[in-house]
Design a protein around this motif. Structure first.
Motif, PDB file in Angstrom:
ATOM      1  N   GLY A  91      -0.123  -1.318 -12.159  1.00 26.07           N
ATOM      2  CA  GLY A  91       0.276  -1.454 -10.843  1.00 26.07           C
ATOM      3  C   GLY A  91      -0.793  -2.657 -10.308  1.00 26.07           C
ATOM      4  N   ASP A  92      -0.923  -3.550 -10.965  1.00 26.18           N
ATOM      5  CA  ASP A  92      -1.531  -4.589 -10.634  1.00 26.18           C
ATOM      6  C   ASP A  92      -0.742  -6.046 -10.729  1.00 26.18           C
ATOM      7  OD1 ASP A  92      -1.304  -5.021 -13.482  1.00 26.18           O
ATOM      8  OD2 ASP A  92      -3.374  -5.095 -13.738  1.00 26.18           O
ATOM      9  N   HIS A  93       0.495  -5.854 -10.664  1.00 29.16           N
ATOM     10  CA  HIS A  93       1.152  -7.293 -10.808  1.00 29.16           C
ATOM     11  C   HIS A  93       2.314  -7.282  -9.369  1.00 29.16           C
ATOM     12  CE1 HIS A  93      -0.204  -8.056 -14.861  1.00 29.16           C
ATOM     13  NE2 HIS A  93      -0.018  -9.121 -14.441  1.00 29.16           N
ATOM     14  N   VAL A 149       9.025  -5.748  -1.764  1.00 27.33           N
ATOM     15  CA  VAL A 149       8.015  -5.676  -2.565  1.00 27.33           C
ATOM     16  C   VAL A 149       8.032  -5.011  -3.952  1.00 27.33           C
ATOM     17  CG1 VAL A 149       5.979  -5.895  -1.046  1.00 27.33           C
ATOM     18  CG2 VAL A 149       6.563  -3.700  -1.823  1.00 27.33           C
ATOM     19  N   ILE A 150       7.759  -5.603  -5.089  1.00 26.62           N
ATOM     20  CA  ILE A 150       8.055  -4.631  -6.548  1.00 26.62           C
ATOM     21  C   ILE A 150       6.716  -4.714  -7.152  1.00 26.62           C
ATOM     22  CG2 ILE A 150       9.159  -4.980  -8.643  1.00 26.62           C
ATOM     23  CD1 ILE A 150      11.498  -6.079  -6.847  1.00 26.62           C
ATOM     24  N   VAL A 156       8.107   1.692  -7.703  1.00 28.25           N
ATOM     25  CA  VAL A 156       8.200   0.599  -8.286  1.00 28.25           C
ATOM     26  C   VAL A 156       8.632  -0.475  -7.480  1.00 28.25           C
ATOM     27  CG1 VAL A 156       8.234   1.430 -10.704  1.00 28.25           C
ATOM     28  CG2 VAL A 156      10.278   0.913  -9.418  1.00 28.25           C
ATOM     29  N   GLY A 157       9.225  -0.096  -6.240  1.00 24.27           N
ATOM     30  CA  GLY A 157       9.499  -1.301  -5.443  1.00 24.27           C
ATOM     31  C   GLY A 157       9.742  -0.599  -3.906  1.00 24.27           C
ATOM     32  N   GLU A 182       0.724  -1.196  -0.051  1.00 27.23           N
ATOM     33  CA  GLU A 182       0.055   0.050   0.021  1.00 27.23           C
ATOM     34  C   GLU A 182       0.922   1.115   0.020  1.00 27.23           C
ATOM     35  OE1 GLU A 182      -2.904   0.103   3.219  1.00 27.23           O
ATOM     36  OE2 GLU A 182      -3.516   1.875   2.517  1.00 27.23           O
ATOM     37  N   THR A 183       2.021   1.079   0.757  1.00 32.20           N
ATOM     38  CA  THR A 183       2.846   2.470   0.778  1.00 32.20           C
ATOM     39  C   THR A 183       3.506   2.595  -0.494  1.00 32.20           C
ATOM     40  OG1 THR A 183       3.272   1.996   3.125  1.00 32.20           O
ATOM     41  CG2 THR A 183       4.589   3.346   2.198  1.00 32.20           C
ATOM     42  N   MET A 184       3.929   1.333  -1.137  1.00 34.02           N
ATOM     43  CA  MET A 184       4.713   1.565  -2.516  1.00 34.02           C
ATOM     44  C   MET A 184       3.728   2.111  -3.244  1.00 34.02           C
ATOM     45  SD  MET A 184       6.162  -1.504  -4.876  1.00 34.02           S
ATOM     46  CE  MET A 184       4.484  -2.190  -4.978  1.00 34.02           C
ATOM     47  N   TYR A 185       2.581   1.800  -3.646  1.00 36.97           N
ATOM     48  CA  TYR A 185       1.589   2.158  -4.631  1.00 36.97           C
ATOM     49  C   TYR A 185       1.121   3.714  -4.074  1.00 36.97           C
ATOM     50  CZ  TYR A 185       0.742  -2.450  -6.353  1.00 36.97           C
ATOM     51  OH  TYR A 185       1.107  -3.794  -6.783  1.00 36.97           O
TER      52      TYR A 185
END
Ligand code: ZN
Length: 161
Positions: free
Chosen positions: A67-69, A60-61, A45-46, A37-40
């Motif tokens: 933004g769905d993979h 997380v990447i 991208v990571g 959640e924080t990355m998005y």
């Protein structure tokens, strides 16, 4: 889920080595959800766990357009690197900056997913760059130590990891 505060350069936690994850506890599952959640939210991208203040080997990447993979890498180990790419790289922990970094163009990683199942992830170009960048974070290494020349100022819509 909740947003976590992203630590920025100068915070000594970013220079520490992360510990292996032995098992998935509810606390770890929540951490992974929060990291995604924080990355998005930050349009990165990571993101690596030390960037949110947790010294565990979790990354997380997501390099997809939509933004769905999401890719979750626990205790990741680089198995193979080949080729070379030189390009601009940024980091959510070094806001507003970018640098030119040369990395392998192909990267193969062995890791565990969020269910502690062993996975192999292979990537080229941006995915390979993101995996190398994030795995460096787990060893306390920031891209700025690998950048050629001075960092550049960038506008906020650049990809950062
Ligand atoms: Zn980073």
């Amino acid at each position: 889920m909740a947003l976590r505060t992203i630590r920025t350069i100068g915070d000594e936690i970013l220079e520490k080595t992360c510990r292996e994850v032995k098992q998935i506890t509810p606390r770890i599952s929540t951490l992974i959800e929060d990291m995604l959640e924080t990355m998005y939210d930050a349009q990165g991208v990571g993101l690596a766990a030390p960037q949110v203040g947790v010294l565990k080997q979790i990354v997380v990447i997501d390099v997809s357009e939509q933004g769905d993979h999401p890719i979750v890498l626990i205790n990741p180990e680089i198995m193979e690197l080949s080729g070379e790419q030189t390009g601009q790289e940024g980091c959510l922990s070094v806001p507003g900056k970018a640098g030119i970094v040369t990395r392998a163009n192909y990267c193969k990683v062995k890791a565990y997913n969020e269910n502690m199942e062993e996975i192999i992830v292979e990537g080229e170009e941006l995915l390979a760059r993101a995996m190398q960048h994030e795995i460096d974070h787990l060893a306390g290494v920031l891209y700025v130590t690998k950048a050629e020349g001075e960092l550049m100022n960038v506008v906020s819509d650049e990809e950062e990891a």
